[in-house]
Design an enzyme around this catalytic site. Structure first.
Site, PDB file in Angstrom:
ATOM      1  N   HIS A  11       0.856  -1.193   0.000  1.00  0.00           N
ATOM      2  CA  HIS A  11       0.000   0.000   0.000  1.00  0.00           C
ATOM      3  C   HIS A  11       0.887   1.235   0.000  1.00  0.00           C
ATOM      4  CE1 HIS A  11       0.935   0.181   4.321  1.00  0.00           C
ATOM      5  NE2 HIS A  11       0.582  -1.079   4.386  1.00  0.00           N
ATOM      6  N   ARG A 391       2.173  13.096   8.079  1.00  0.00           N
ATOM      7  CA  ARG A 391       1.959  14.207   8.990  1.00  0.00           C
ATOM      8  C   ARG A 391       2.026  15.548   8.262  1.00  0.00           C
ATOM      9  NH1 ARG A 391       0.655  10.246  12.090  1.00  0.00           N
ATOM     10  NH2 ARG A 391       2.099   9.511  13.702  1.00  0.00           N
TER      11      ARG A 391
END
Length: 541
Positions: A11, A391
């Site tokens: 992924h 982030r």
């Protein structure tokens, strides 16, 4: 040397480029395709490559595929054991076939590439390189823990003079990452995607099932561990997506979280004994568990812990490129996290003109944004190159006033998130210790949690989690001058050197990357002001 790194197997497909000892670019495919995580984490998606990310990386350096000296693919299909428990039954051979054919898939995706230049890099070696070779220091121990690689789920070792010395590994089906993914799915969240939600939910529970988990999940004397599948229905019923949470769901999350931390501590103590190193670097999906990271630093044997900002599978693209660069005799300097796309003022202005929006170019952008935040407006902040990793670090961020408790609910409503999830503070580095204790300072990548000092909890309630912690980002003016000035201006107006910083996106969508993405997010969300490059767009009255 010109070396491209590729992650594509599980992924978060991504690409990274190292040129002449410098990391030029790194980006996740989701930022281009606008498909969260790039693709589904299933074996039959292994053929899907980070085509757009790879093309952009090459364009950023002015290169063509034929110019590459090597391509590192962060998975070695020859190491897969198809009969091993823990692999995908019925599908593993397909995944392996697709991975083995990756050189030709890449040749098709990047015309002109010589497929003979593609080299397979073991998944956990790529993870290790992404931390051990990107850390801002030299020799260090390294720990990688995730769901799985080819046949293992963990690597422990050390880097000495840029070379990896492997000391331990753990074969499947034993996997700390897969057990955490099992829990994620059991709690009604998306596997290989929503593990951070489990970490947040754990703060609401009591670890009352911890003792029963000790037998199933435990470290072993040889530096490995036991972590076979667990029947989670013994502790809490399976929750369907969208259903209400029961207290035992939070208790189960707290129990698994605590047991994970304890096993990691045992592994770190073993690793420290073997290496004698004072510093540790970490990567793999488990390394994104900032609650665990803080406990490892507080109670573990290492003086310093550095975590790769893109610690998940996307980071293996960077690690594969760094690993090959070192092997080929041209190691790269440690990069920052702002490795994605950036846009000129002219490009941003053209996007605003095309959208037929009214905008201003204030004389002092930092002061303008600080005033808007002081007035309790929500601000979308788009500045510089995009972050590589999950982030938002002040380049693609959604900002708010931390002093109003309602702003947590307000932001979760804007983003379409569960209300139990916290938002994070960014704080001036030289003032962080006034507000936060425990946890490292500086902490520029939001990979540790810190205790909010009692006298500040009521002053910054929007960023204080239910357990009294906050996942902070420290801002140094030498690294982020504009963000730091905005924080200084906000502190001058409010007395608070902190603003809320969460990622600029809505639920199910990747983080904003381009000006067009930013305008779409601004136009579809109740955000009051968009600060994009040197320009400001206000919502019409």
């Amino acid at each position: 040397m010109r070396i491209l790194g590729i992650n594509a197997v599980f992924h978060d497909p991504a690409a990274a480029l190292v040129v002449d000892g410098r990391v030029v670019a790194a980006a996740e495919e989701e930022r281009f395709s606008r498909r969260k995580h790039g693709k589904r984490p299933v074996p039959f998606a292994t053929w899907e490559l980070p085509e757009q990310a790879a093309r952009w990386c090459l364009a950023e350096a002015g290169l063509e595929p034929a110019d590459l000296d090597a391509v590192g693919y962060s998975y070695d299909p020859d190491l897969v054991d198809h009969g091993l428990d823990g692999v995908d039954p019925g599908w593993e051979e397909l995944r392996t076939t697709y991975a083995r054919r990756a050189p030709n898939f890449l040749k098709t995706a990047l015309p002109g590439l010589d497929p003979a230049k593609v080299r397979f890099v073991r998944h956990h070696v790529a993870h290790a390189a992404s931390s051990g070779l990107a850390a801002p220091f030299g020799d260090a121990a390294v720990l990688v823990a995730d769901g799985r690689g080819e046949a293992t789920s963990y690597l422990a070792g050390e880097y000495r003079d840029g070379k990896l010395v492997e000391l331990a590994a753990q074969r499947l089906p034993h996997s700390l990452g897969l057990r955490y993914e099992d829990l994620t799915e059991h709690l009604g969240f998306a596997r290989s995607s929503d593990e951070y939600k489990v970490m947040a939910l754990a703060s609401y529970g009591k670890p009352r099932f911890r003792d029963e988990l000790c037998e199933a999940i435990a470290a072993s004397p040889d530096g490995g561990f036991r972590a076979a599948p667990v029947d989670l229905t013994r502790f809490a019923p399976r929750r369907e997506p969208g259903a209400d949470f029961r207290p035992e769901h939070a208790d189960l999350a707290a129990s698994v979280q605590q047991r994970l931390e304890e096993v990691l501590l045992d592994l770190l103590r073993w690793l420290h004994t073997q290496t004698g190193q004072s510093r540790l670097t970490m990567a793999g999906g488990i390394a994104l568990n900032c609650v665990a990271n803080t406990r490892l630093l507080a109670e573990g044997p290492f003086d310093e812990i550095w975590v790769q900002p893109a610690a998940g599978d996307a980071g293996t693209a960077l690690g594969a490129a760094l690993h090959l660069a070192t092997e080929l005799g041209e190691p790269a300097a440690p990069p920052g996290a702002d490795l994605g796309r950036g846009f000129t003022d002219a490009e941003i202005q053209q996007a605003l003109d095309t959208a037929r929006l009214r905008y201003d170019r204030p004389d002092d952008l930092a002061a303008t944004v600080a005033q808007a935040l002081a007035d309790d407006e929500l601000v979308a902040w788009f500045e510089g190159r995009a972050e590589f990793g999950p982030r938002a670090l002040g380049h693609r961020s959604l900002l708010a006033h931390p002093g109003h408790r309602r702003n947590l609910e307000r932001l979760n409503d804007v983003k379409g998130r569960e209300q139990f999830r916290p938002v994070a503070p960014m704080v001036l580095a030289d003032r962080a210790r006034e507000l936060f204790e425990r946890g490292p300072v500086p902490s520029p990548h939001m990979l540790f949690v810190h205790d909010v000092r009692p006298e500040w909890r009521d002053r910054i309630p929007a960023v204080t989690h239910v357990d009294g912690t906050a996942r902070i980002q420290t801002v140094d003016p030498a690294d982020e001058s504009l963000v730091a000035r905005m924080l200084e201006e906000f502190a001058a107006r409010t007395g608070i050197p902190v603003v809320v910083n969460t990622s600029l996106n809505t639920a199910g969508r990747p983080m904003v990357d381009s000006p067009r993405d930013a305008l779409e997010c601004f136009g579809s969300s109740p955000i009051d002001l968009l600060a994009i490059g040197p320009f400001v767009v206000r919502r019409p009255a």
